[in-house]
Design an enzyme around this catalytic site. Sequence first.
Site, PDB file in Angstrom:
ATOM      1  N   THR A  27      -8.238   9.124   8.774  1.00 27.93           N
ATOM      2  CA  THR A  27      -7.700   7.959   8.076  1.00 27.93           C
ATOM      3  C   THR A  27      -7.330   6.822   9.024  1.00 27.93           C
ATOM      4  O   THR A  27      -6.795   5.801   8.593  1.00 27.93           O
ATOM      5  CB  THR A  27      -6.444   8.353   7.276  1.00 27.93           C
ATOM      6  OG1 THR A  27      -5.524   8.959   8.186  1.00 27.93           O
ATOM      7  CG2 THR A  27      -6.765   9.300   6.146  1.00 27.93           C
ATOM      8  N   GLY A  43      -7.331   3.611  10.786  1.00 24.45           N
ATOM      9  CA  GLY A  43      -8.014   2.326  10.580  1.00 24.45           C
ATOM     10  C   GLY A  43      -8.157   1.917   9.131  1.00 24.45           C
ATOM     11  O   GLY A  43      -8.809   0.920   8.836  1.00 24.45           O
ATOM     12  N   THR A  44      -7.540   2.681   8.217  1.00 25.72           N
ATOM     13  CA  THR A  44      -7.704   2.328   6.797  1.00 25.72           C
ATOM     14  C   THR A  44      -7.088   0.950   6.480  1.00 25.72           C
ATOM     15  O   THR A  44      -7.651   0.184   5.700  1.00 25.72           O
ATOM     16  CB  THR A  44      -7.073   3.382   5.850  1.00 25.72           C
ATOM     17  OG1 THR A  44      -5.832   3.762   6.398  1.00 25.72           O
ATOM     18  CG2 THR A  44      -7.952   4.583   5.676  1.00 25.72           C
ATOM     19  N   GLY A  45      -5.937   0.646   7.114  1.00 23.84           N
ATOM     20  CA  GLY A  45      -5.264  -0.632   6.831  1.00 23.84           C
ATOM     21  C   GLY A  45      -6.120  -1.811   7.264  1.00 23.84           C
ATOM     22  O   GLY A  45      -6.319  -2.766   6.503  1.00 23.84           O
ATOM     23  N   CYS A  46      -6.639  -1.722   8.507  1.00 31.61           N
ATOM     24  CA  CYS A  46      -7.478  -2.827   9.030  1.00 31.61           C
ATOM     25  C   CYS A  46      -8.713  -2.978   8.160  1.00 31.61           C
ATOM     26  O   CYS A  46      -9.144  -4.086   7.836  1.00 31.61           O
ATOM     27  CB  CYS A  46      -7.950  -2.520  10.452  1.00 31.61           C
ATOM     28  SG  CYS A  46      -6.637  -2.042  11.562  1.00 31.61           S
ATOM     29  N   LYS A 100       0.846  -1.203   0.000  1.00 21.30           N
ATOM     30  CA  LYS A 100       0.000   0.000   0.000  1.00 21.30           C
ATOM     31  C   LYS A 100       0.880   1.251   0.000  1.00 21.30           C
ATOM     32  O   LYS A 100       1.722   1.421   0.876  1.00 21.30           O
ATOM     33  CB  LYS A 100      -0.910  -0.009   1.221  1.00 21.30           C
ATOM     34  CG  LYS A 100      -1.869  -1.196   1.239  1.00 21.30           C
ATOM     35  CD  LYS A 100      -2.673  -1.272   2.508  1.00 21.30           C
ATOM     36  CE  LYS A 100      -1.812  -1.577   3.704  1.00 21.30           C
ATOM     37  NZ  LYS A 100      -2.571  -1.848   4.933  1.00 21.30           N
TER      38      LYS A 100
END
Length: 553
Positions: A263, A265-268, A230
């Site tokens: 933003t 928590g975008t990865g989870c 990412k």
Amino acid sequence: MFTFPNFLIDYPQICTTFSSKQTGRQGFDQFGALTLKAIMPEEKSLTITNDSNNKKTPHVLTVAGSDSGAGAGIQADLKACAARGVYCSTVITAVTAQNTLGVQDVSILSEESVAAQLKSVLSDMRVDVVKTGMLPSITMVKILLDSLKQYPVQALVVDPVMVSTSGDVLAGPSILDTFRKDLLPMADIVTPNLKETSALLGGIQLETISDMRSAAKSLHDMGPRNVLVKGGDLPSSSDAVDIFFNGKDFYELRSSRIQTRNTHGTGCTLASCIAAELAKGSSMLSAVKVAKRYVESVLEYSKSINIGNGAQGPFDHGLKLKRSVCNSSRMQVFEPSDLFLYAVTDSKMNKKWGRSITDAVKAAIEGGATIVQLREKEGETGEFLESAKACVEICRLHNIPLLINDRVDIALACDADGVHVGQSDMPVATVRALVGPDKIIGVSCKTPEQALKAWGDGADYIGSGGVFPTNTKANNRTIGLDGLRDVCLASKIPVVAIGGINLGNAKEVMELGVVNLEGVAVVSAVFDRECVAEETRKLHDLLKESVVEKVMV
Ligand SMILES: Cc1ncc(COP(=O)(O)OP(=O)(O)O)c(N)n1
Ligand SMILES: Cc1nc(C(=O)O)sc1CCOP(=O)(O)O
Ligand SMILES: [Mg+2]
């Protein structure tokens, strides 16, 4: 080949159970009746054999840490799966005290507890996909992998959480080797951000898209079947560019960079959404694309929400829910008495009298209409939508419900209070599924059977007619006062009478005094007149005079 809710099964011949070497796991027989077979490495859907039960709920198990601020971790995973229509169970590895300022405390759960949680879920429930987040100890990784050997699942999505978006360390460097040697080889996809990619690859610099491609290749060499690097933090790119590599092809997935502080928590969320799409039967590439689009949409949608005082806020996963549940400014529930005087517009009549829809609606409200329906059978969609939006505003100001005739799309787009459909329009149950639980749905019924079905399908009220002959609706069967009475008596929801009703006969209708009959709906009696407000007022006064005690027979 069969169609499963949310599944598109398009490779009936590919029914390969990958060997344990290929998948790192053994067969999939524990799924019993519904056997999910291996994930195809490329753009191919899962193959599913269905022996008996085609009602299986797609299920993701997340193994991650709790975030008290609920932007990331277990809470984000639950919300993302719910938003994507997938059941999510949880194994909590740690409890973090977190808010928009950062991580204040981390309590790691005992390894026994994590093992017990894994066993509870995996031994009982048919989990399709496991998604991992915060795995704070080497032993925990090993416990997870042992559990997956005992209870194999269809796919493992690894979000190699090491550092929170606020910069706090959530998994120390000692675990890196276990990630590389044990976890990644078992993963169907690993989704590191740039910092995590760099850490996994021994601290290499990542500055360009070309660096990301090389890194994706190096990570792939460690064993995961797919890699998504990412690039949200890539300084040199104005877009958010992620690199997806499946061992054969590279895909550059671009989305616009959304300017927002929200933003966290975008990865989870992205990893959970990938897991959810896989659980529904998507191919890996399609799951990744959908997940990226979902994250982009929720970031855009919640870019200006304001939760917490810190630098990085959470976003709102409930995009779809929010649209239908919270966005409406008419928070009042539908009341049967709203049907007392129902004004239904007519595009031809408005044209004939040279008035706009908005002027017609304003005048009807001024005269005492208690509910309004836009029944525009001709004209362009774009133009109708703009008028509908303006009418919604007018009706909201007066707290009058506004419904759209036939056009569920327009009702959704203008956030109307509901939709009115006929027997040959979109089925009520489908309308309900589209508009959600809060919108008002009216349905036309001429018979007691239709009335009972309308209730069963989730309608809120019935429009019943034609009570009298009408010139407004072509070829309309007249059911008369007796037909209206039969519908009212059979109905379990309120009824409004329609068809040929005017100042001369409205009293007669209301004096039926039958249970469930709440009012009259009129088109020409108010809109095919020079002064809409005055005609509506006269009808309103007349109806008030004719309020009678209702009888059951
Ligand atoms: C309140 C109310 N009742 C009945 C109708 C008729 O709806 P439908 O049968 O779908 O016919 P059209 O209006 O679409 O011609 C109605 N519109 N409103
Ligand atoms: C739209 C409509 N639906 C009917 C039904 O019987 O379901 S009658 C009708 C037309 C009602 O117009 P007017 O008030 O001008 O008679
Ligand atoms: Mg219709």
